[in-house]
Design an enzyme around this catalytic site. Structure first.
Site, PDB file in Angstrom:
ATOM      1  N   ARG A   1      34.215  36.045  38.018  1.00  0.00           N
ATOM      2  CA  ARG A   1      34.294  36.240  39.455  1.00  0.00           C
ATOM      3  C   ARG A   1      34.001  37.703  39.787  1.00  0.00           C
ATOM      4  O   ARG A   1      34.741  38.596  39.394  1.00  0.00           O
ATOM      5  CB  ARG A   1      35.657  35.828  40.011  1.00  0.00           C
ATOM      6  CG  ARG A   1      35.740  36.019  41.531  1.00  0.00           C
ATOM      7  CD  ARG A   1      36.864  35.238  42.187  1.00  0.00           C
ATOM      8  NE  ARG A   1      38.187  35.694  41.831  1.00  0.00           N
ATOM      9  CZ  ARG A   1      39.314  35.315  42.445  1.00  0.00           C
ATOM     10  NH1 ARG A   1      39.247  34.445  43.450  1.00  0.00           N
ATOM     11  NH2 ARG A   1      40.486  35.756  42.045  1.00  0.00           N
TER      12      ARG A   1
ATOM     13  N   ASP B   1      48.726  37.458  43.578  1.00  0.00           N
ATOM     14  CA  ASP B   1      47.571  38.343  43.551  1.00  0.00           C
ATOM     15  C   ASP B   1      47.291  38.778  44.987  1.00  0.00           C
ATOM     16  O   ASP B   1      48.131  38.601  45.869  1.00  0.00           O
ATOM     17  CB  ASP B   1      46.362  37.696  42.868  1.00  0.00           C
ATOM     18  CG  ASP B   1      45.803  36.503  43.641  1.00  0.00           C
ATOM     19  OD1 ASP B   1      46.262  36.241  44.773  1.00  0.00           O
ATOM     20  OD2 ASP B   1      44.889  35.841  43.123  1.00  0.00           O
TER      21      ASP B   1
END
Length: 715
Positions: A335, A625
């Site tokens: 990612r 996160d």
């Protein structure tokens, strides 16, 4: 402060230049000067377009804010709102029907349904654990978690607990790979009979209901491994009567090993705290090691030094003879970051350059080492590089990403569409125009998914001026959310993603609550998603059982004829709309959000930890996160705008919750308490995220976090 060298008119951090020129590019048949020149040309051409797209975001948000403010206090008018959004270009017209045309896609992404791990690639040990999570012990996953009632007793192996795991696993085998007669719980022996795998039950020999499920075996003395397949996922029966567990089983079955994380996303984005050139080089080094196959991490566990490396493939003998090779590692996607942030790792005319462009160049170049392999620890056997691109707003930004990766392919001499893209559906303008986003990248698309947290953060920020939002706990039952989840699957199926790519669902955020996950997360494959995110290898193994219970591709077939998700429902914000919350309800949500923000931010800023298990206000560990931070900070910013809370109330809560977070981290020798001074960089960052939340671009947390982390590193 990084030292810089000049490359093709660019100021490149010395560490990055060294990495590229001594580790990444050698062996690829590329000249460093040509690569740097190609990147300089790419920046010159595309960086201005990147800035323009970000300006469009800001302009549209300003127009939406103005429209909503002008209608404050009026009943919600969906027709007028949609007309307005079309008028400013937020909603685009859908074109003719089409299907994606991505070629050379590995089966783990295209044709097999199974779990997907997401892990910060900045942490080499975590990165290796994720890559090696392709296979996992079902016995261990059950024995060591709350998936089974109770807990192990005493030190060492608890036979009663072990018996629970064995019984659960036998029931699982009865459903996934049943015998022609009898139960796996009563098997006294597994053995081969010619090309067939059979079992002994009550003195009788019985085959498997699906004789073709037997894939292969290894045998050595009284030890054996028998591998079966169901719904494309493999199940390994390990026979070892000399093992403490096998010795207690009539058939000597010491473990049931499941193919678990078919794929894993190595994350350069939300789960890492990479704020400068030094950090970016660490990220890239680990990804390079995974692609070369030589990443290793040495650590101490239980007083012993251990070194972790990538697992080898499983080599079996087929039922009719000959070798059968099964991959030993998850297929890895990387990612990259989105279009927003810039990096000091490469500067042009003294200014930072787009971080997403640097990620594109370096991560794809690293992956070329994998493309050159024809043996060993290969990632893509189909010859592709898999990149997940997050936080894109609408078709124009997705088309820009397509152009950017095409330029990277040209610079690195790769064939067109070697780079496959995943588009994360986590911004409202993308959700509302998802089919056109898919069209913009149809020749390289292999992945779409939903993400509740980031998507909710954007929902709040986009509709910030519409009114006060409902409490966070109520959001999961809001109409827009179910519409969003269904709409993502609808769009994927309508554009031919079935059998060609992944339609994914989001993260299970409670890594210690596996019993709850086993009950709830089966909803993801039932929804038509052929992958869903899990926080750990253990969770991957347990979630893998769901893909044996559900034939995802049959579910997808049944969903193709349902009524399409409503755009009107998707665009209707979940507002309180005149409903009054009690003081206790407000205080509870205020404290919960402040505690969550502080618990995550203090580790991010002070220790550079981008993703970790953070205790919530009730001391339940949650995987956090930046997405979780975005939703919490935007909630409080929204409630401040609409007067549900005051700045004084928020500050009071922050100070009280700082004391609580300090308590929760008291056992961490590297932790710096926030109380009683409340004058540290981490506490200031938390305040910025809330009190300046309205002005943050799309409600993103990166600008504040990066600035404050750099400040902390400079101390």
């Amino acid at each position: 402060m990084s030292a810089y060298v000049t490359r093709a008119g660019l100021d490149v951090a010395q560490d990055l230049a060294d990495l590229m020129e001594t580790q990444v590019l050698p062996g690829l048949g590329l000249e460093a000067d040509a690569v740097w020149q190609g990147y300089a040309d790419m920046l010159a051409e595309l960086a201005p377009e990147n800035r323009r797209l970000l300006a469009v975001r800001d302009e549209m948000q300003g127009q939406i804010d103005t429209w909503l403010k002008a209608r404050k206090g009026q009943p919600w008018d969906s027709v007028a709102y949609e007309t307005f959004l079309r008028g400013i270009g937020y909603l685009v017209e859908e074109g003719d029907n089409f299907e994606i045309d991505s070629g050379n896609v590995d089966p783990e992404i295209a044709t097999i349904a199974g779990p997907q791990l997401v892990v910060p690639v900045m942490n080499a040990r975590f990165a290796l654990n994720a890559a090696n999570a392709r296979w996992g012990s079902l016995y261990d996953a059950l024995y060591g978690t709350d998936a089974l009632p109770g807990a192990p007793e005493g030190k060492g192996y608890d036979p009663k607990r072990g018996a629970q795991a064995v019984a659960w696993s036998a029931d699982f085998l009865d459903k996934a790979v049943p015998l022609e007669s009898g139960s796996h719980a009563d098997v006294t022996a597994y053995r081969r009979d010619g090309a067939a795998l059979v079992a002994e039950v009550a003195g009788e020999t019985t085959g498997f209901a699906d004789a073709g499920a037997f894939v292969g075996y290894t045998e050595e003395g009284d030890k054996a491994s028998y591998v079966l397949v169901h719904n494309g996922m493999h199940i390994e029966l390990l026979i070892d009567p000399s093992h403490p567990v096998g010795a207690t089983h009539a058939a000597g079955l010491r473990d049931v090993v499941l193919e678990s994380a078919l794929t894993a996303i190595q994350d350069c984005e939300d789960s890492v705290a990479a704020v400068d050139a030094e950090d970016k080089v660490t990220v890239y080094k680990n990804w390079l090691g995974l692609m070369k196959g030589d990443l290793a991490e040495t650590f101490t566990k239980g007083g012993q030094e251990m070194t972790r490396r990538l697992n080898a493939d499983k080599v079996l003998t087929g039922p009719e003879g000959g070798d059968v090779v099964l991959p030993g590692r998850a297929v890895l996607l990387v990612r990259n970051v989105g279009h927003l942030m810039t990096t000091d790792a490469v500067k042009l005319d003294g200014a930072e350059t787009p971080e997403g462009m640097l990620d594109a160049l370096v991560t794809v170049a690293c992956a070329m080492h994998d493309l050159q392999k024809d043996a060993g620890a290969r990632n893509s056997r189909a010859g592709s590089v898999y990149v997940v691109k997050p936080k894109m707003h609408g078709p124009e930004e997705v088309a820009f990403a397509n152009t950017m990766y095409a330029r990277v392919e040209q610079t690195l001499g790769l064939a067109e569409n070697t780079v496959k893209l995943g588009v994360m559906d986590e911004e409202r303008r993308t959700s509302a125009n998802l089919r056109e986003c898919i069209r913009a990248v149809k020749d390289r698309l292999v992945f779409i998914n939903t993400g509740f947290l980031d998507r909710t953060g954007d929902e709040i920020h986009t509709s910030m001026q519409a009114g006060a939002f409902i409490p966070k706990d109520e959001m999961k039952t809001a109409l827009w959310l179910s519409t969003y989840e269904n709409g993502n699957v609808d769009a994927g199926l309508a554009t031919g993603m079935q059998g060609k790519g992944q339609i994914g669902k989001g993260m299970w955020a409670k890594p210690d609550m596996m019993a709850e996950m086993l009950e709830a997360k089966i909803g993801h494959p039932k929804s038509g998603a052929n992958t869903a995110w899990v926080p750990s290898p253990t969770a991957a193994t347990l979630h893998a059982t769901h893909y044996h219970q559900v034939d995802v591709f049959a579910e997808q077939d049944s969903l193709k004829s349902r009524e399409a998700a409503s755009l009107t429902d998707l665009l209707t914000p979940p507002l309180l709309a005149g409903r009054n919350l009690t003081e206790d309800e407000v205080r509870r949500d205020l404290d919960n959000n402040c505690q969550g923000i502080l618990g995550y931010v203090v580790r991010w800023i002070d220790q550079g930890v981008g993703c970790s298990k953070v205790p919530d206000i009730n001391d339940v560990g949650l995987m956090e996160d930046r997405a979780t931070l975005r939703i919490s900070s935007q909630y409080l910013a929204n409630w401040l705008v609409h007067g549900l809370v005051t700045e004084d109330q928020v500050m009071d809560s922050l100070k009280r919750m700082a004391v609580e977070v300090d308590r929760q981290n008291a056992g961490d020798a590297g932790y710096t308490p926030m109380a009683p001074g409340y004058d540290g960089v981490a506490f200031a960052a938390a305040c910025d995220l809330i009190f300046k939340g309205v002005e943050q671009p799309s409600g993103y947390t990166e600008p504040v976090l990066h600035a404050r982390r750099r400040e902390a590193k400079a101390v």
